[in-house]
Design a protein around this motif. Structure first.
Motif, PDB file in Angstrom:
ATOM      1  N   THR A 210      23.263  89.179 -38.980  1.00 52.96           N
ATOM      2  CA  THR A 210      23.814  87.848 -39.218  1.00 52.96           C
ATOM      3  C   THR A 210      24.887  87.601 -38.126  1.00 52.96           C
ATOM      4  O   THR A 210      25.674  86.694 -38.034  1.00 52.96           O
ATOM      5  CB  THR A 210      24.562  88.214 -40.674  1.00 52.96           C
ATOM      6  N   THR A 211      24.801  88.481 -36.981  1.00 49.89           N
ATOM      7  CA  THR A 211      25.876  87.984 -35.843  1.00 49.89           C
ATOM      8  C   THR A 211      24.750  87.103 -34.967  1.00 49.89           C
ATOM      9  O   THR A 211      24.116  87.925 -34.243  1.00 49.89           O
ATOM     10  CB  THR A 211      26.520  89.170 -35.345  1.00 49.89           C
ATOM     11  N   PRO A 212      25.290  85.930 -34.427  1.00 48.47           N
ATOM     12  CA  PRO A 212      24.433  85.246 -33.388  1.00 48.47           C
ATOM     13  C   PRO A 212      24.385  85.854 -32.175  1.00 48.47           C
ATOM     14  O   PRO A 212      23.198  85.788 -31.529  1.00 48.47           O
ATOM     15  CB  PRO A 212      25.217  83.912 -33.489  1.00 48.47           C
ATOM     16  N   LEU A 213      25.262  86.890 -31.766  1.00 48.83           N
ATOM     17  CA  LEU A 213      25.192  87.302 -30.324  1.00 48.83           C
ATOM     18  C   LEU A 213      24.623  88.588 -30.481  1.00 48.83           C
ATOM     19  O   LEU A 213      24.288  89.435 -29.391  1.00 48.83           O
ATOM     20  CB  LEU A 213      26.665  87.602 -29.902  1.00 48.83           C
ATOM     21  N   GLY A 214      23.940  88.985 -31.757  1.00 43.17           N
ATOM     22  CA  GLY A 214      22.950  89.952 -31.688  1.00 43.17           C
ATOM     23  C   GLY A 214      23.535  91.463 -31.592  1.00 43.17           C
ATOM     24  O   GLY A 214      22.679  92.461 -31.495  1.00 43.17           O
ATOM     25  N   ARG A 215      24.664  91.695 -31.848  1.00 42.28           N
ATOM     26  CA  ARG A 215      25.166  92.931 -31.818  1.00 42.28           C
ATOM     27  C   ARG A 215      26.533  93.165 -32.549  1.00 42.28           C
ATOM     28  O   ARG A 215      27.210  92.225 -32.817  1.00 42.28           O
ATOM     29  CB  ARG A 215      25.342  93.547 -30.404  1.00 42.28           C
ATOM     30  N   MET A 216      26.640  94.506 -32.818  1.00 45.45           N
ATOM     31  CA  MET A 216      28.066  94.712 -33.403  1.00 45.45           C
ATOM     32  C   MET A 216      29.024  94.664 -32.364  1.00 45.45           C
ATOM     33  O   MET A 216      28.725  94.823 -30.996  1.00 45.45           O
ATOM     34  CB  MET A 216      28.087  96.097 -34.132  1.00 45.45           C
ATOM     35  N   GLY A 217      30.184  94.358 -32.290  1.00 42.58           N
ATOM     36  CA  GLY A 217      31.215  94.329 -31.539  1.00 42.58           C
ATOM     37  C   GLY A 217      31.847  95.863 -30.944  1.00 42.58           C
ATOM     38  O   GLY A 217      31.391  96.789 -31.571  1.00 42.58           O
ATOM     39  N   ARG A 218      32.418  95.876 -29.844  1.00 49.30           N
ATOM     40  CA  ARG A 218      32.985  97.206 -29.191  1.00 49.30           C
ATOM     41  C   ARG A 218      34.727  96.918 -29.250  1.00 49.30           C
ATOM     42  O   ARG A 218      35.118  95.736 -28.882  1.00 49.30           O
ATOM     43  CB  ARG A 218      32.476  97.494 -27.876  1.00 49.30           C
ATOM     44  N   PRO A 219      35.295  97.834 -29.217  1.00 52.38           N
ATOM     45  CA  PRO A 219      36.667  97.782 -29.155  1.00 52.38           C
ATOM     46  C   PRO A 219      37.107  96.738 -27.854  1.00 52.38           C
ATOM     47  O   PRO A 219      38.033  95.892 -28.024  1.00 52.38           O
ATOM     48  CB  PRO A 219      37.352  99.281 -29.082  1.00 52.38           C
ATOM     49  N   GLU A 220      36.534  97.131 -26.795  1.00 49.90           N
ATOM     50  CA  GLU A 220      36.808  96.454 -25.528  1.00 49.90           C
ATOM     51  C   GLU A 220      36.377  94.998 -25.550  1.00 49.90           C
ATOM     52  O   GLU A 220      36.902  94.115 -24.928  1.00 49.90           O
ATOM     53  CB  GLU A 220      35.956  97.031 -24.323  1.00 49.90           C
ATOM     54  N   ASP A 221      35.825  94.471 -26.894  1.00 49.58           N
ATOM     55  CA  ASP A 221      35.454  93.201 -26.885  1.00 49.58           C
ATOM     56  C   ASP A 221      36.933  92.368 -27.351  1.00 49.58           C
ATOM     57  O   ASP A 221      36.915  91.102 -27.372  1.00 49.58           O
ATOM     58  CB  ASP A 221      34.265  92.901 -27.710  1.00 49.58           C
ATOM     59  N   VAL A 222      37.723  93.165 -27.980  1.00 52.65           N
ATOM     60  CA  VAL A 222      38.567  92.549 -28.906  1.00 52.65           C
ATOM     61  C   VAL A 222      39.879  92.912 -28.347  1.00 52.65           C
ATOM     62  O   VAL A 222      40.966  91.979 -28.198  1.00 52.65           O
ATOM     63  CB  VAL A 222      38.775  93.101 -30.405  1.00 52.65           C
ATOM     64  N   VAL A 223      40.267  93.918 -27.575  1.00 52.50           N
ATOM     65  CA  VAL A 223      41.338  94.475 -26.966  1.00 52.50           C
ATOM     66  C   VAL A 223      42.010  93.251 -26.057  1.00 52.50           C
ATOM     67  O   VAL A 223      43.037  93.026 -26.137  1.00 52.50           O
ATOM     68  CB  VAL A 223      41.320  95.554 -26.169  1.00 52.50           C
ATOM     69  N   PRO A 224      41.253  92.628 -25.194  1.00 52.55           N
ATOM     70  CA  PRO A 224      41.852  91.513 -24.282  1.00 52.55           C
ATOM     71  C   PRO A 224      42.450  90.490 -25.012  1.00 52.55           C
ATOM     72  O   PRO A 224      43.454  89.853 -24.586  1.00 52.55           O
ATOM     73  CB  PRO A 224      40.744  91.065 -23.640  1.00 52.55           C
ATOM     74  N   TRP A 225      42.009  90.130 -26.177  1.00 54.81           N
ATOM     75  CA  TRP A 225      42.786  89.112 -27.022  1.00 54.81           C
ATOM     76  C   TRP A 225      43.964  89.325 -27.637  1.00 54.81           C
ATOM     77  O   TRP A 225      45.013  88.591 -27.578  1.00 54.81           O
ATOM     78  CB  TRP A 225      41.683  88.582 -28.003  1.00 54.81           C
ATOM     79  N   ILE A 226      44.003  90.683 -28.145  1.00 54.45           N
ATOM     80  CA  ILE A 226      45.287  91.170 -28.407  1.00 54.45           C
ATOM     81  C   ILE A 226      46.461  91.383 -27.341  1.00 54.45           C
ATOM     82  O   ILE A 226      47.509  90.895 -27.477  1.00 54.45           O
ATOM     83  CB  ILE A 226      45.180  92.723 -28.931  1.00 54.45           C
ATOM     84  N   VAL A 227      45.920  91.579 -26.220  1.00 54.00           N
ATOM     85  CA  VAL A 227      46.678  91.817 -25.117  1.00 54.00           C
ATOM     86  C   VAL A 227      47.333  90.266 -24.714  1.00 54.00           C
ATOM     87  O   VAL A 227      48.378  90.260 -24.478  1.00 54.00           O
ATOM     88  CB  VAL A 227      46.107  92.537 -23.852  1.00 54.00           C
ATOM     89  N   MET A 228      46.415  89.508 -24.798  1.00 54.97           N
ATOM     90  CA  MET A 228      46.611  87.980 -24.444  1.00 54.97           C
ATOM     91  C   MET A 228      47.815  87.418 -25.293  1.00 54.97           C
ATOM     92  O   MET A 228      48.972  86.921 -25.248  1.00 54.97           O
ATOM     93  CB  MET A 228      45.689  87.095 -24.455  1.00 54.97           C
ATOM     94  N   LEU A 229      47.785  87.806 -26.620  1.00 49.97           N
ATOM     95  CA  LEU A 229      48.652  87.516 -27.625  1.00 49.97           C
ATOM     96  C   LEU A 229      49.951  87.945 -27.493  1.00 49.97           C
ATOM     97  O   LEU A 229      51.016  87.668 -28.056  1.00 49.97           O
ATOM     98  CB  LEU A 229      48.085  87.813 -29.234  1.00 49.97           C
ATOM     99  N   LEU A 230      50.046  89.325 -26.995  1.00 54.62           N
ATOM    100  CA  LEU A 230      51.139  89.841 -26.626  1.00 54.62           C
ATOM    101  C   LEU A 230      51.946  89.485 -25.485  1.00 54.62           C
ATOM    102  O   LEU A 230      53.296  89.556 -25.365  1.00 54.62           O
ATOM    103  CB  LEU A 230      51.023  91.443 -26.220  1.00 54.62           C
ATOM    104  N   GLY A 231      51.310  88.639 -24.372  1.00 59.52           N
ATOM    105  CA  GLY A 231      51.919  88.132 -23.182  1.00 59.52           C
ATOM    106  C   GLY A 231      52.235  86.734 -23.152  1.00 59.52           C
ATOM    107  O   GLY A 231      52.108  85.970 -24.044  1.00 59.52           O
ATOM    108  N   PRO A 232      52.398  86.530 -21.821  1.00 55.86           N
ATOM    109  CA  PRO A 232      53.179  85.002 -21.692  1.00 55.86           C
ATOM    110  C   PRO A 232      52.232  83.911 -21.896  1.00 55.86           C
ATOM    111  O   PRO A 232      52.398  82.955 -22.213  1.00 55.86           O
ATOM    112  CB  PRO A 232      53.667  85.132 -20.309  1.00 55.86           C
ATOM    113  N   ALA A 233      50.953  84.428 -21.743  1.00 54.06           N
ATOM    114  CA  ALA A 233      49.853  83.246 -22.018  1.00 54.06           C
ATOM    115  C   ALA A 233      49.821  82.754 -23.448  1.00 54.06           C
ATOM    116  O   ALA A 233      49.182  81.545 -23.495  1.00 54.06           O
ATOM    117  CB  ALA A 233      48.205  83.722 -21.733  1.00 54.06           C
ATOM    118  N   ALA A 234      50.437  83.505 -24.343  1.00 55.60           N
ATOM    119  CA  ALA A 234      50.479  83.064 -25.723  1.00 55.60           C
ATOM    120  C   ALA A 234      52.025  82.584 -25.938  1.00 55.60           C
ATOM    121  O   ALA A 234      52.391  82.572 -27.242  1.00 55.60           O
ATOM    122  CB  ALA A 234      49.951  84.019 -26.661  1.00 55.60           C
TER     123      ALA A 234
END
Length: 250
Positions: A210-234
């Protein structure tokens, strides 16, 4: 000096991957989790990845305990004289049909996934006001999708999403509050869902199908977005629910 960030659920999975990434960037860390041995493994991984041992505090505790939130705030004050960010990552998932799942299970999910993040946010808010810091909650697309057999987990995560948006308004402009909503990320959580191995295998197959990109995620798929929200870009983001799910919630 680097930012001071408290990460809950830091002993494994997404929490460990985030801690290693932040340590490599010079962040000072408070690692929070139930198992002291797993926190030590995370600390060692952080140091191996370029972090400084003296910049990492291990805080083994059960976040559902009555004094846990105060202990995190005290650790930040004692070790680093403040706090710049809180990442509410610790979570628990239990799946099961309504007629086979007791209210004690539901209460436990609410305690870990909703009450503990609320208590931590309340306890550290004075420190974050001082630093004009940020809170990042790790929600789930389970709080968006209506799926039979996952109603209690989904309700707890939906509550966390609402808490995110409400606190974003309440704590502005001093504190930003956002959430990342991952899809199915392949971590140890799938070893402890309260269902048997065959059901877990079928669940994994369903997640991929049921995931269009055809695989489960990995932690490294999500971590950069948390880092972004912690930093000046957000810096101009608050109240956002950022979906990172391979397209599953489309």
């Amino acid at each position: 000096m680097g930012l001071v960030v408290a990460v809950t659920g830091a002993g494994s999975g997404l929490g460990r991957a985030l801690a290693v990434r932040l340590a490599a960037d010079g962040t000072r860390l408070i690692l929070v989790g139930r198992r002291a041995g797993r926190l030590r493994e995370t600390r060692d991984a952080c140091v191996a990845g370029g972090g400084k041992a003296g910049d990492i505090v291990e805080l083994p505790l059960d976040l559902t305990g009555p004094d846990a939130a105060a202990a995190v705030a005290e650790a930040a004050t004692t070790a680093f004289d403040g706090l710049d960010a809180l990442v509410n990552n610790a979570a628990q998932a239990r799946f099961g049909a309504l007629d086979r799942t007791g209210m004690a299970t539901f209460a436990g999910l609410l305690q870990v996934n909703l009450v503990a993040p609320a208590a931590l946010s309340q306890a550290v808010a004075p420190l974050l006001r001082r630093s004009r810091g940020t809170i990042v909650n790790v929600g789930s697309i389970g709080g968006l999708l209506a799926v039979p057999g996952r109603s209690y987990y989904g309700a707890a995560k939906a509550g966390l999403h609402h808490l995110t948006r409400s606190l974003a308004r309440e704590l502005a402009p001093d504190i930003r509050v956002n959430a990342v909503l991952p899809g199915a990320v392949d971590t140890e959580m799938y070893d402890d869902l309260g269902i048997d191995d065959d059901d877990v295998a079928r669940l994994r197959t369903e997640m991929v199908r049921t995931t269009p990109l055809g695989r489960m995620g990995r932690p490294e798929d999500v971590v950069p977005w948390i880092v972004m929200l912690l930093g000046p870009a957000a810096a101009w983001m608050t109240g956002s629910l950022l979906v990172v799910d391979g397209g599953r919630s489309c």
